[in-house]
Design an enzyme around this catalytic site. Structure first.
Site, short mmCIF file in Angstrom:
data_model
loop_
_atom_site.label_atom_id
_atom_site.label_comp_id
_atom_site.label_asym_id
_atom_site.label_seq_id
_atom_site.Cartn_x
_atom_site.Cartn_y
_atom_site.Cartn_z
CD GLU A 54 -2.70 1.29 2.39
OE1 GLU A 54 -2.56 0.52 3.34
OE2 GLU A 54 -3.31 2.37 2.45
CG ASP A 55 1.54 2.85 3.24
OD1 ASP A 55 0.57 3.21 2.56
OD2 ASP A 55 1.49 2.63 4.46
CG ASP A 104 -20.07 -6.08 36.04
OD1 ASP A 104 -20.64 -4.98 36.15
OD2 ASP A 104 -19.96 -6.69 34.97
#
Ligand code: MN
Length: 574
Positions: free
Chosen positions: A77-78, A259
């Site tokens: 992608e980069d 709780d």
């Protein structure tokens, strides 16, 4: 000290955990080269992000293939590197993982889709579960630096994290990761509510925490009386985001959340879980309808524990969770804990030896996972909405030693044989499924026990290509078949044109002959020349490829024109 009240992930940029050689090292070096000079928004080297993602994947024991893919997850992608580069360097499996990760990253979500559809899109677009797991690690890393995004993107990114990725982590049984992602996203999605809640809850937290710590010695003493030696007893604070969601259902009334701080008892065995529960219920009155046995009936994501709420010291309400150490680890890590067998399997394949995980409970777990959609739980409406099944296209079969082999649906004993070892595949002559002889094209079913019958020096049949499902089997079969046909071609005597010429012996004649063949682009395979006893007459034999009949005629004409030629004849030999 509260456990889980602070984010447990430290910045990990160290590369010390990366082995000095091998696949992970190569992937690291590739990523380093690819991302060199690139920085993230906050200015730190881009590579740090890749190392961090890979470290999470490593901590989850997802295996070196997944770790390598994590290191490489942003390369396509980069950077200028392509998927082809990765495939060439690291093979198809890693390339497929990186491709899946790239596709998720660049996926165009529909403009107005709700979180439910987005989750579906994400899941259905993922073929290999490891892609989702690496993606979750990526998300975790990115969330830690989400502050540096521009405001608009920040909110959207955080929303995606809380609405898509955190539920996904929960779905995969990774409770801790799911809680972390939500709590990281919370302040960016609902800044005001977050401020209100943290302020409001602070006093309650510390008050209840002190209280929980006060009861620990009482619990310890009571367990001891019942001869139970707990591994640990500690208190756990409810996560902010899940508390916020709970408060929305309870009119923001904190006193109704029992709780907020829960006591967690970890013991050795399942028997001790129930014995400890008995001890607690003798000690303090249980609150009606609050006991939950997630051991007998685990949550669909695999979570196992006993939960009870009691009126404890000073008649105050306290939630108590009881589980074994093993359950505790699985509750935190979820599917990642079970994914380890994958690693064993693939490394066994690489080392050409077979060692597997011999535990049928894993099998049950996988099956349980694959049945998510069938066991919709009313506590968890996400389940119902999730109609896509990770394991829809996979089956899980067993070796006679109970090793789990996962295969695509429709796989046959031959696929199974090649998955175990290429030699087992090549020498496969038959198969027993569940103890009975089965045809080699039998369609295996989940839980089948498969035993391959082999004979030495056997060959795969071309016929197998008709029914095998895995590319691994196809590749091996083709390899063996191609090897065979190459050998046969070599043995075959290919027809040859044999041309004999006689002439006055003179220097340069041979060269002129070969020149004619060369000009006509006829490939010479054999050449010999003789001189007779008296040195007067020379003959030349040329063997060559066989050209078309009219080119043979042309060749003869041209050879006859060579000065001094007495005779030219030819035949086609076989
Ligand atoms: Mn990334």
């Amino acid at each position: 000290m509260l456990t889980e009240d602070i984010l447990p992930y430290n910045l990990i940029m160290s590369t010390e955990w990366i082995p000095k050689e091998g696949l992970i090292r190569r992937a690291y070096e590739f990523a380093e080269k690819a991302h060199r000079g690139t920085k993230r928004l906050r200015g730190e080297p881009y590579l740090d992000h890749c190392i961090e993602v890979a470290k999470y994947v490593s901590d989850w024991s997802l295996g070196e293939t997944a770790i390598a893919a994590a290191l490489l997850h942003d390369v396509v992608e980069d950077t200028e590197y392509t998927l082809k580069n990765i495939e060439k360097e690291f093979g198809l499996e890693i390339a497929n993982l990186v491709d899946g990760l790239t596709k998720i990253e660049t996926m165009e979500y529909p403009e107005k889709a709700d979180s439910e559809s987005l989750r579906k899109i994400l899941i259905s677009s993922t073929k290999d579960l490891r892609i989702l797991l690496v993606k979750l690690a990526d998300r975790l890393s990115n969330m830690r630096t989400v502050e540096s995004l521009p405001p608009e993107r920040k909110k959207k990114y955080a929303w995606e994290t809380a609405e898509i990725y955190a539920p996904l982590a929960y779905r995969l049984g990774m409770q801790k990761l799911s809680g972390d992602l939500e709590d990281m996203a919370f302040p960016f999605i609902y800044p005001d509510e977050y401020k209100w809640l943290t302020k409001e809850v602070k006093d309650d937290y510390s008050e209840r925490q002190e209280y929980a710590e006060k009861v620990v010695p009482i619990v310890t003493k009571s367990l001891k009386e019942h001869k139970i030696e707990p591994v640990s007893i500690d208190s756990r604070a409810k996560r902010y985001y899940s508390l916020y969601k709970k408060l929305l259902r309870y009119d923001m009334d904190m006193s109704r959340v029992y709780d907020l701080v829960a006591l967690r008892i970890v013991v050795q065995t399942v028997e001790e879980c129930y014995a400890a529960l008995g001890a607690i219920h003798q000690l303090w009155q249980p609150m009606p309808n609050r006991f939950k046995d997630y051991i007998a009936r685990p949550k669909p994501n695999g979570y196992r524990s006993l939960h009870t709420t009691v009126f404890a010291l000073d008649n105050k309400i306290l939630e108590i969770q009881i589980r074994t150490k093993e359950m505790h680890e699985e509750n935190e890590l979820g599917i990642a804990a079970h994914w380890a067998y994958q690693q064993v399997k693939s490394s066994a394949e690489k080392n050409k030896k077979w060692t597997g995980v011999k535990d049928k409970s894993e099998m049950l777990w996988m099956e349980q996972l694959s049945n998510w959609q069938k066991h919709a739980n009313d506590e968890d409406d996400f389940l119902e909405s999730l109609k896509v099944d990770f394991f829809k296209d996979r089956i899980f079969v067993l070796t006679p030693q109970n090793d789990i082999i996962d295969l695509p649906a429709g796989a046959t004993p031959v696929d199974f044989a090649y998955r175990i070892h290429s030699d087992v595949g090549d020498n496969c002559v038959g198969a027993k499924v569940n103890g009975k002889i089965a045809p080699l094209d039998y369609e295996l079913q989940t839980r089948d026990v498969v035993d391959i019958i082999t004979q030495k020096n056997r060959k795969p049949s071309e016929d197998w290509l008709r029914f095998v499902k895995t590319s691994l089997a196809k590749k091996h079969i083709r390899e063996v078949l191609n090897e065979d046909s190459r050998r046969i071609r070599k043995k075959l005597i290919i027809p040859q044109l044999e041309t004999k010429m006689a002439n006055d012996d003179r220097p340069g004649y041979l060269k002129e002959v070969t020149a004619v063949f060369g000009e006509m682009k006829i490939n010479i395979t054999f050449l010999q020349s003789f001189t007779d006893n008296r040195g007067a007459l020379s003959s030349v034999i040329v063997r060559s490829d066989v050209p078309s009949p009219d080119r043979i005629q042309k060749l003869m004409v041209r050879l006859k024109k060579i000065p001094g030629t007495k005779e030219v004849n030819h035949k086609i030999s076989r």
